[in-house]
Design a protein around this motif. Structure first.
Motif, PDB file in Angstrom:
ATOM      1  N   VAL A  77     -14.307 -39.655  45.372  1.00 28.06           N
ATOM      2  CA  VAL A  77     -13.486 -39.617  43.658  1.00 28.06           C
ATOM      3  C   VAL A  77     -12.693 -41.060  43.568  1.00 28.06           C
ATOM      4  N   ASP A  78     -12.314 -42.006  44.238  1.00 32.77           N
ATOM      5  CA  ASP A  78     -11.246 -43.176  43.650  1.00 32.77           C
ATOM      6  C   ASP A  78     -12.657 -43.881  43.186  1.00 32.77           C
ATOM      7  N   VAL A  79     -13.674 -44.116  43.540  1.00 31.22           N
ATOM      8  CA  VAL A  79     -14.810 -45.310  43.375  1.00 31.22           C
ATOM      9  C   VAL A  79     -14.706 -45.042  42.352  1.00 31.22           C
ATOM     10  N   TYR A  80     -14.912 -43.941  41.493  1.00 36.77           N
ATOM     11  CA  TYR A  80     -15.337 -43.979  40.108  1.00 36.77           C
ATOM     12  C   TYR A  80     -14.176 -44.578  39.200  1.00 36.77           C
ATOM     13  N   GLN A  81     -12.961 -44.444  39.538  1.00 40.13           N
ATOM     14  CA  GLN A  81     -11.988 -45.139  39.008  1.00 40.13           C
ATOM     15  C   GLN A  81     -12.123 -46.799  39.106  1.00 40.13           C
ATOM     16  N   GLY A  82     -12.398 -47.069  40.448  1.00 40.02           N
ATOM     17  CA  GLY A  82     -12.584 -48.499  40.199  1.00 40.02           C
ATOM     18  C   GLY A  82     -13.786 -49.553  40.080  1.00 40.02           C
ATOM     19  N   ALA A  83     -14.941 -48.439  39.954  1.00 38.43           N
ATOM     20  CA  ALA A  83     -16.221 -48.862  39.277  1.00 38.43           C
ATOM     21  C   ALA A  83     -16.290 -48.606  37.714  1.00 38.43           C
ATOM     22  N   VAL A  84     -15.535 -48.645  36.926  1.00 36.92           N
ATOM     23  CA  VAL A  84     -14.684 -48.918  35.545  1.00 36.92           C
ATOM     24  C   VAL A  84     -14.815 -50.298  35.777  1.00 36.92           C
ATOM     25  N   ALA A 144     -14.787 -41.499  29.708  1.00 35.89           N
ATOM     26  CA  ALA A 144     -13.329 -40.655  28.968  1.00 35.89           C
ATOM     27  C   ALA A 144     -14.130 -39.243  29.851  1.00 35.89           C
ATOM     28  N   LEU A 145     -15.445 -38.944  30.374  1.00 35.84           N
ATOM     29  CA  LEU A 145     -15.943 -37.629  30.750  1.00 35.84           C
ATOM     30  C   LEU A 145     -15.725 -38.319  32.359  1.00 35.84           C
ATOM     31  N   SER A 146     -15.785 -39.384  32.997  1.00 39.07           N
ATOM     32  CA  SER A 146     -15.609 -39.548  34.904  1.00 39.07           C
ATOM     33  C   SER A 146     -13.739 -39.760  34.177  1.00 39.07           C
ATOM     34  N   GLY A 147     -13.199 -40.174  33.394  1.00 38.96           N
ATOM     35  CA  GLY A 147     -11.890 -39.808  33.853  1.00 38.96           C
ATOM     36  C   GLY A 147     -11.130 -38.849  34.079  1.00 38.96           C
ATOM     37  N   VAL A 148     -11.681 -37.582  32.649  1.00 38.07           N
ATOM     38  CA  VAL A 148     -11.226 -36.240  32.863  1.00 38.07           C
ATOM     39  C   VAL A 148     -11.558 -35.477  34.415  1.00 38.07           C
ATOM     40  N   GLY A 149     -12.476 -35.852  34.871  1.00 33.81           N
ATOM     41  CA  GLY A 149     -12.987 -35.455  36.154  1.00 33.81           C
ATOM     42  C   GLY A 149     -12.031 -35.956  37.716  1.00 33.81           C
ATOM     43  N   VAL A 150     -11.717 -37.209  36.740  1.00 30.20           N
ATOM     44  CA  VAL A 150     -10.847 -38.067  37.793  1.00 30.20           C
ATOM     45  C   VAL A 150      -9.959 -37.536  38.084  1.00 30.20           C
ATOM     46  N   ALA A 151      -8.998 -37.188  37.162  1.00 31.53           N
ATOM     47  CA  ALA A 151      -7.620 -35.967  36.307  1.00 31.53           C
ATOM     48  C   ALA A 151      -7.788 -35.087  37.064  1.00 31.53           C
ATOM     49  N   ALA A 152      -8.892 -34.381  36.284  1.00 32.55           N
ATOM     50  CA  ALA A 152      -8.391 -32.808  37.433  1.00 32.55           C
ATOM     51  C   ALA A 152      -8.470 -32.343  38.548  1.00 32.55           C
ATOM     52  N   TYR A 153      -9.078 -33.712  39.833  1.00 39.11           N
ATOM     53  CA  TYR A 153      -8.814 -34.039  40.480  1.00 39.11           C
ATOM     54  C   TYR A 153      -7.330 -34.330  41.652  1.00 39.11           C
ATOM     55  N   HIS A 154      -7.217 -35.251  40.677  1.00 36.78           N
ATOM     56  CA  HIS A 154      -5.909 -35.285  41.894  1.00 36.78           C
ATOM     57  C   HIS A 154      -4.418 -34.494  41.855  1.00 36.78           C
ATOM     58  N   PRO A 155      -4.126 -34.055  40.866  1.00 39.15           N
ATOM     59  CA  PRO A 155      -2.713 -33.420  41.411  1.00 39.15           C
ATOM     60  C   PRO A 155      -3.052 -32.313  41.797  1.00 39.15           C
TER      61      PRO A 155
END
Length: 406
Positions: free
Chosen positions: A17-24, A101-112
């Motif tokens: 999932v954090d691939v997508y934080q680095g991918a941006v 932004a959609l990707s950011g929501v997905g990452v946000a849903a995952y982490h907590p």
């Protein structure tokens, strides 16, 4: 399923999932080359990925405090991957912002929820286990530049749909862990890792320290490839290498932080890492030549030694709301650094990138000042309450034993 196997699968899923934080950030040079985005425009892309994540992640944390939502792990991964995959398929700047932004929501849903699940699997405290879980995320960041370059360099941004593959893999890997945890945990509220009194003042100070760290990491993550390219005579490879070093150093720092916390308390480790980072960020900005890479590595290690420790500190400062704590320390406080990126970009457009990055030296110094005021909490037991007090000790009320935090 054994604890080590569960942590390993969660760590791999965290990487996916954090691939997508680095991918941006990794896509920034390609947006510049293919779409002629300026510094302010690419800062807006990073902001779009961070803004919704900043706002939404604590909300997901609050929800998981009331109801367990383990399905958010695979769902968040898939949403994060889908957004990045679609970001390159349209030349529209507005659509690009919407997809990241959609990707950011997905990452946000995952982490907590993933932080809650990892703490449960680790057995409450488990600094080393949480360090390995965080390592997965850092490896995801580190893999992003190589993955994006491999996929996009040959065929351009039109190939970004291939970047959804890590999300598909990670969503499958987390399923056996969630099934095993469901068999172990009775139905009930999602927050109960520990119980005890909340220390809200310490949690606020911790969150501010995480914000300082975030500003440095996201600022460098957004611009280090462009900065290294400037410093190394226009080499794109030099920029990609700098971003890779930034992320790989984070992987080393995460594991090192868990090991150091087993010897010294978490607040002390975080405080000293801030001091180290002050000098290393100054080296990144001001020391010329190939030494840049050494200072990038030192900065990354210094920023990531406290990463998993800050998550468990937040959970121990708010033991009755560990989902909210995870949403803020992994989400709001981390992602809010993206809000500063457009300002850095505007200053860089008006002056130079070096001038714009220079104020980042102050951020770890502010973090050090905040950590000097924080107590070291003892994780509370289920039979009693722990109240952090200045100096690193904790008073235990209504509990027959005092857990050892060393």
């Amino acid at each position: 399923m054994r604890k080590n196997a569960s942590i390993t699968l969660l760590s791999v899923g965290h990487a996916c999932v954090d691939v997508y934080q680095g991918a941006v950030a990794s896509l920034v040079p390609f947006f510049v080359a293919e779409r002629a985005y300026d510094y302010a425009a690419v800062s807006g892309v990073v902001l779009a990925a961070s803004l919704l994540s900043s706002v939404v992640q604590p909300l997901f944390g609050a929800l998981t405090d009331r109801w367990p939502m383990p399905w958010l792990l695979p769902a968040g991964m898939l949403l994060g991957g889908l957004g990045v995959a679609l970001s390159g398929v349209s030349g529209s700047y507005a659509l690009t912002l919407a997809f990241v932004a959609l990707s950011g929501v997905g990452v946000a849903a995952y982490h907590p929820e993933s932080a809650r699940v990892a703490r449960l699997v680790a057995g409450g405290s488990g600094h080393r286990a949480m360090g390995w879980f965080s390592l997965g995320g850092n490896l995801g960041f580190a893999t992003a530049p190589l993955l994006v370059t491999t996929v996009v360099a040959g065929g351009g941004l039109a190939l970004t749909p291939l970047l959804v593959l890590p999300a598909l893999v990670g969503s499958v890997l987390c399923v056996p862990v969630l099934r095993a945890l469901e068999r172990r945990q009775p139905p009930g509220p999602g927050a109960a890792v520990t119980t005890g009194g909340d220390d809200k003042a310490s949690f606020v100070k911790l969150s501010l320290a995480v914000v300082c760290r975030s500003i440095v990491f996201i600022g460098l993550g957004t611009f280090i490839s462009l900065y290294a390219k400037e410093r190394m005579a226009g080499s794109t490879a030099a920029g990609t290498a700098a971003l890779l070093v930034l992320y790989l150093g984070g992987a080393v720092g995460s594991v090192l932080g868990g090991a150091l916390a087993d010897r010294w308390d978490r607040v002390t480790v975080c405080r000293w890492s801030c001091l180290v980072t002050v000098g290393s960020v100054a080296g990144v900005v001001f020391v010329p030549g190939p030494a840049l890479y050494l200072f990038v590595a030192a900065t990354s290690i210094g920023l990531y030694v406290p990463f998993s420790l800050q998550v468990t500190l937040g959970q121990d400062y708010l033991p009755s709301r560990v989902g909210t704590a995870g949403g803020i320390t992994l989400g709001l406080a981390v992602s809010i650094g993206g809000l500063v990126s457009p300002l850095i970009g505007c200053v860089a457009d008006a002056t130079s990138l070096r001038t714009a990055l220079a104020p980042l030296v102050l951020m770890p110094a502010l973090g050090w000042l905040l950590f000097r005021t924080l107590p070291e909490p003892v994780p509370p037991s289920r039979s009693g309450t722990v109240t952090p007090v200045p100096g690193g000790d904790s008073a235990v009320a209504a509990s027959p034993t005092r857990p050892d935090h060393r």
